[in-house]
Motif scaffolding. Structure first.
Motif, PDB file in Angstrom:
ATOM      1  N   ASP A 347      46.177  57.910  33.338  1.00  0.00           N
ATOM      2  CA  ASP A 347      45.772  57.895  34.748  1.00  0.00           C
ATOM      3  C   ASP A 347      46.345  56.708  35.509  1.00  0.00           C
ATOM      4  N   GLN A 348      46.790  55.679  34.752  1.00  0.00           N
ATOM      5  CA  GLN A 348      47.324  54.442  35.337  1.00  0.00           C
ATOM      6  C   GLN A 348      46.331  53.810  36.318  1.00  0.00           C
ATOM      7  N   LEU A 349      45.072  53.762  35.873  1.00  0.00           N
ATOM      8  CA  LEU A 349      44.018  53.155  36.669  1.00  0.00           C
ATOM      9  C   LEU A 349      43.758  51.734  36.193  1.00  0.00           C
ATOM     10  N   PRO A 350      43.373  50.823  37.074  1.00  0.00           N
ATOM     11  CA  PRO A 350      43.091  49.441  36.664  1.00  0.00           C
ATOM     12  C   PRO A 350      41.799  49.368  35.851  1.00  0.00           C
ATOM     13  N   PHE A 351      41.671  48.312  35.050  1.00  0.00           N
ATOM     14  CA  PHE A 351      40.476  48.133  34.223  1.00  0.00           C
ATOM     15  C   PHE A 351      39.290  47.757  35.100  1.00  0.00           C
ATOM     16  N   ARG A 352      38.232  48.567  35.045  1.00  0.00           N
ATOM     17  CA  ARG A 352      37.019  48.332  35.809  1.00  0.00           C
ATOM     18  C   ARG A 352      35.792  48.658  34.949  1.00  0.00           C
ATOM     19  N   PHE A 353      34.746  47.850  35.069  1.00  0.00           N
ATOM     20  CA  PHE A 353      33.519  48.142  34.330  1.00  0.00           C
ATOM     21  C   PHE A 353      32.291  47.779  35.158  1.00  0.00           C
ATOM     22  N   HIS A 354      31.194  48.519  34.909  1.00  0.00           N
ATOM     23  CA  HIS A 354      29.902  48.249  35.527  1.00  0.00           C
ATOM     24  C   HIS A 354      28.998  47.538  34.519  1.00  0.00           C
ATOM     25  N   ALA A 355      28.178  46.620  35.006  1.00  0.00           N
ATOM     26  CA  ALA A 355      27.111  46.000  34.201  1.00  0.00           C
ATOM     27  C   ALA A 355      25.786  46.554  34.716  1.00  0.00           C
ATOM     28  N   ILE A 356      25.085  47.328  33.874  1.00  0.00           N
ATOM     29  CA  ILE A 356      23.899  48.052  34.325  1.00  0.00           C
ATOM     30  C   ILE A 356      22.658  47.533  33.585  1.00  0.00           C
ATOM     31  N   PRO A 357      21.804  46.780  34.262  1.00  0.00           N
ATOM     32  CA  PRO A 357      20.601  46.255  33.604  1.00  0.00           C
ATOM     33  C   PRO A 357      19.556  47.338  33.374  1.00  0.00           C
ATOM     34  N   PHE A 560      35.824  42.027  40.843  1.00  0.00           N
ATOM     35  CA  PHE A 560      36.224  40.685  40.439  1.00  0.00           C
ATOM     36  C   PHE A 560      37.449  40.734  39.530  1.00  0.00           C
ATOM     37  N   GLY A 561      38.083  39.590  39.377  1.00  0.00           N
ATOM     38  CA  GLY A 561      39.347  39.523  38.648  1.00  0.00           C
ATOM     39  C   GLY A 561      39.273  39.989  37.215  1.00  0.00           C
ATOM     40  N   ASN A 562      38.114  39.862  36.568  1.00  0.00           N
ATOM     41  CA  ASN A 562      38.002  40.290  35.162  1.00  0.00           C
ATOM     42  C   ASN A 562      37.674  41.776  35.028  1.00  0.00           C
ATOM     43  N   GLY A 563      37.616  42.504  36.161  1.00  0.00           N
ATOM     44  CA  GLY A 563      37.360  43.944  36.126  1.00  0.00           C
ATOM     45  C   GLY A 563      35.925  44.321  36.445  1.00  0.00           C
ATOM     46  N   LEU A 564      35.025  43.344  36.591  1.00  0.00           N
ATOM     47  CA  LEU A 564      33.620  43.609  36.874  1.00  0.00           C
ATOM     48  C   LEU A 564      33.449  44.184  38.284  1.00  0.00           C
ATOM     49  N   VAL A 565      32.680  45.250  38.386  1.00  0.00           N
ATOM     50  CA  VAL A 565      32.371  45.865  39.677  1.00  0.00           C
ATOM     51  C   VAL A 565      30.866  45.730  39.922  1.00  0.00           C
ATOM     52  N   LEU A 566      30.499  45.094  41.044  1.00  0.00           N
ATOM     53  CA  LEU A 566      29.094  44.921  41.400  1.00  0.00           C
ATOM     54  C   LEU A 566      28.859  45.461  42.805  1.00  0.00           C
ATOM     55  N   SER A 567      27.683  46.029  43.012  1.00  0.00           N
ATOM     56  CA  SER A 567      27.314  46.533  44.338  1.00  0.00           C
ATOM     57  C   SER A 567      26.573  45.444  45.101  1.00  0.00           C
ATOM     58  N   LYS A 568      26.349  45.695  46.378  1.00  0.00           N
ATOM     59  CA  LYS A 568      25.573  44.766  47.192  1.00  0.00           C
ATOM     60  C   LYS A 568      24.145  44.622  46.644  1.00  0.00           C
ATOM     61  N   TYR A 569      23.599  45.707  46.100  1.00  0.00           N
ATOM     62  CA  TYR A 569      22.260  45.643  45.508  1.00  0.00           C
ATOM     63  C   TYR A 569      22.222  44.661  44.331  1.00  0.00           C
TER      64      TYR A 569
END
Length: 601
Positions: A347-357, A560-569
């Motif tokens: 897919d040639q997509l960039p590395f992205r991950f969610h942190a879900i508590p 963020f630069g390390n691939g972390l994706v965070l929402s406003k919440y």
């Protein structure tokens, strides 16, 4: 002892009624032993060499009340079901006889002590072959009795579980008798247990204090203690010796899969179990009661301590490119492996991950991610309002950290739109957790050696050189990017300037569609007028504009630069949180727009 065995014994103890005996007075010898006990060194006390006094002291020291006669194994297993009389020489053969010939037993009279085991009217309290075998073992080589009540057991494991379940606030003490082949009590032990925290090595005397210690000193961690035994032993020469015994057991709190009641020690094991057994079901977790483990290895202690020391022990990770699959990972390295196989080349997509508590259900305290807790609520509590609370403090809202004794009203009033908008992870993180997530480095980015442009792949960097530095030698630097950040707008998903972010939301083109006809417009006042004139429906233009801006704001994301994706919440209450400023800006913008509109009229 494996996990399944522990859990089976756990429920066995809770359902079985311990053998009761009449209370006996404590003797003088018992009082002297208790007063003179000193743990950690050897100490002797001489008594007159009187065999009768020695037997009395053994009985007092163990406080068993009713005496269970020792029966050699070859004669112990005799059936007490009426009109049966079967006898086996081995316990396995006798248990097989009970299962095959009697099954659920209505009445069993012990042929050795006349104790009666009977089925109860309660369907959950039936007399089973396991109950019979447990009783007959009371006539075996070992007897363990509780220091605080009249309960007697045939194994050390059972008396330990009894103390955990019934005497949380009292000292962890019990007695032990061992009989020789002639039925003589050759060993009489008075066992005292101290608990050592596996995280900070503090000692506590009771299981209640052990739980309180973790609640106050290691918030959010699962209880994890090593129990160290100290023994006062009375020998045949009437000598009482106090020695530390190099035997120990673990006192721990584990995770339970709520879908099948399997007990798993760590988050890693639970996620692997869920993926293998319940992949299509919502993730549902409970915390176990306190459990003890007699057979353990050093690695099991290290495993639990490692999990408790991790900041993300209550966080699940997902791939940001396929969150709808519901696939959870215990660490970011596993997300990277998934991304490399699935998205990097194809897919040639960039590395992205969610942190879900994890969050907790207010109705049953089940733990899950917010998305799966919504599914859990629909299945289990559909007639109750949905409320997600902090798993550690159940009076704290998981979305905004608001603390109240009445979170149901708060959630319905403040967060009802979250469910309507189907937001996946609207759970706030602490400042410390966000900072530690930003320190995760599992993949390096590339910085151009000519102009400091940062790109995520080497191929992107080569394309950059072809466009910007054709005549220059290829030069790039690999580095861990913990500084760069992008703000993707919830209105257009473009990389926006954080300084002009609010203005972008205010000026972004809107699209209001009439639900009654095909009319649509980008102007909220025009849409309001259409509703009144065509359908006699009054839509407040200011409310429409405000709700639009709010939806776009809360759906905006930081990458963020390390691939972390965070929402406003996720960032409510942190130094990055600008929700209060946005609220003030949006209200001012809408008020000015309303004033300008009516001024034109």
């Amino acid at each position: 002892m494996n996990m399944s065995t522990v859990w089976e014994h756990d429920f066995g103890i809770s359902k079985a009624t311990p053998v009761k005996r009449k209370h006996s007075n404590e003797g003088e010898a018992r009082e002297e032993v208790s007063k003179k006990r000193k743990h950690g060194h050897k100490e002797s006390h001489k008594r007159p060499n009187d065999p009768r006094r020695m037997d009395t002291m053994r009985e007092n020291m163990n406080s068993t009340g009713k005496s269970y006669k020792f029966i050699i194994e070859e004669e112990r297993y005799k059936c007490g079901v009426a009109s049966c009389g079967h006898q086996s020489k081995a316990p396995g053969d006798f248990e097989r006889h009970l299962k095959e010939m009697h099954g659920i037993i209505k009445r069993f009279k012990c042929p050795h002590c006349n104790d009666r085991l009977e089925a109860s009217n309660d369907r959950n309290r039936m007399c089973t072959p396991v109950d019979v075998m447990r009783h007959l073992e009371l006539h075996g080589n070992d007897l363990f009795s509780c220091f605080h009540c009249q309960s007697v057991f045939s194994t050390e494991f059972e008396v330990q579980l009894h103390l955990i379940r019934r005497h949380l606030t009292l000292e962890f003490k019990y007695h032990h008798k061992n009989f020789d082949a002639k039925g003589q009590a050759s060993v009489v032990d008075d066992v005292n247990v101290k608990f050592e925290c596996n995280m900070c090595h503090q000692h506590v005397p009771t299981t209640a204090l052990a739980m309180e210690h973790f609640k106050m000193s290691h918030t959010g961690a699962n209880v994890d203690f090593t129990a160290i035994q100290f023994v006062d032993r009375m020998t045949r020469s009437l000598e009482v010796v106090s020695i530390p015994v190099h035997r120990a057991f673990l006192l721990q709190q584990h995770l339970i899969c709520a879908s099948c009641d399997s007990t798993l020690a760590t988050k890693e094991r639970l996620i692997a179990h869920h993926r293998q057994k319940h992949d299509t079901r919502p993730l549902a977790i409970r915390l176990s009661p306190l459990m003890c483990f007699n057979n353990f290895t050093a690695s099991s202690v290290v495993e639990m301590t490692k999990m408790n020391s991790q900041f993300d022990r209550h966080i699940m990770y997902t791939c940001a490119h396929c969150p709808e699959t519901g696939t959870y990972f215990s660490k970011v390295e596993d997300v990277l492996t998934h991304w490399s196989k699935t998205h990097e080349t194809e897919d040639q997509l960039p590395f992205r991950f969610h942190a879900i508590p994890l969050v907790a259900c207010i109705h049953c305290q089940t733990l899950s991610t917010f998305h799966d807790l919504v599914r859990h609520h629909a299945q289990k509590h559909s007639n109750q309002p949905f409320v997600a609370v902090n798993p550690i403090n159940q009076n704290q809202c998981s979305v905004c950290n608001f603390v109240s004794d009445n979170l149901i009203d708060h959630f319905c009033l403040e967060h009802s739109t979250i469910l309507q908008e189907n937001i996946m992870n609207p759970v706030c993180l602490s400042e410390g957790t966000v900072n530690q997530l930003l320190e995760i480095n599992v993949r390096k980015n590339f910085k151009c050696g000519r102009c400091d442009t940062i790109l995520e792949t080497e191929n992107d960097m080569k394309d950059h050189y072809l466009d910007e530095h054709k005549t220059l030698e290829f030069d790039r630097i690999e580095f861990n990017d913990n500084q760069s950040v992008q703000l993707l707008g919830g209105c257009c998903h473009l990389d926006l300037d954080q300084i002009t972010f609010f203005e972008h939301l205010a000026n972004h083109e809107r699209n209001f569609c009439c639900p009654k006809c095909t009319f649509h417009t980008s102007d909220s006042f025009e849409f309001m007028d259409h509703g009144i004139e065509a359908h006699e429906i009054h839509n407040d233009a200011c409310t429409l504009d405000l709700n639009n801006m709010k939806t776009w704001y809360w759906n905006s994301r930081y990458v963020f630069g390390n691939g972390l994706v965070l929402s406003k919440y996720n960032l409510i209450g942190t130094s990055i949180d600008d929700s209060q400023r946005f609220k003030e800006f949006a209200q001012t913008f809408v008020a000015e727009r309303e004033k300008s509109h009516y001024k034109k009229l």
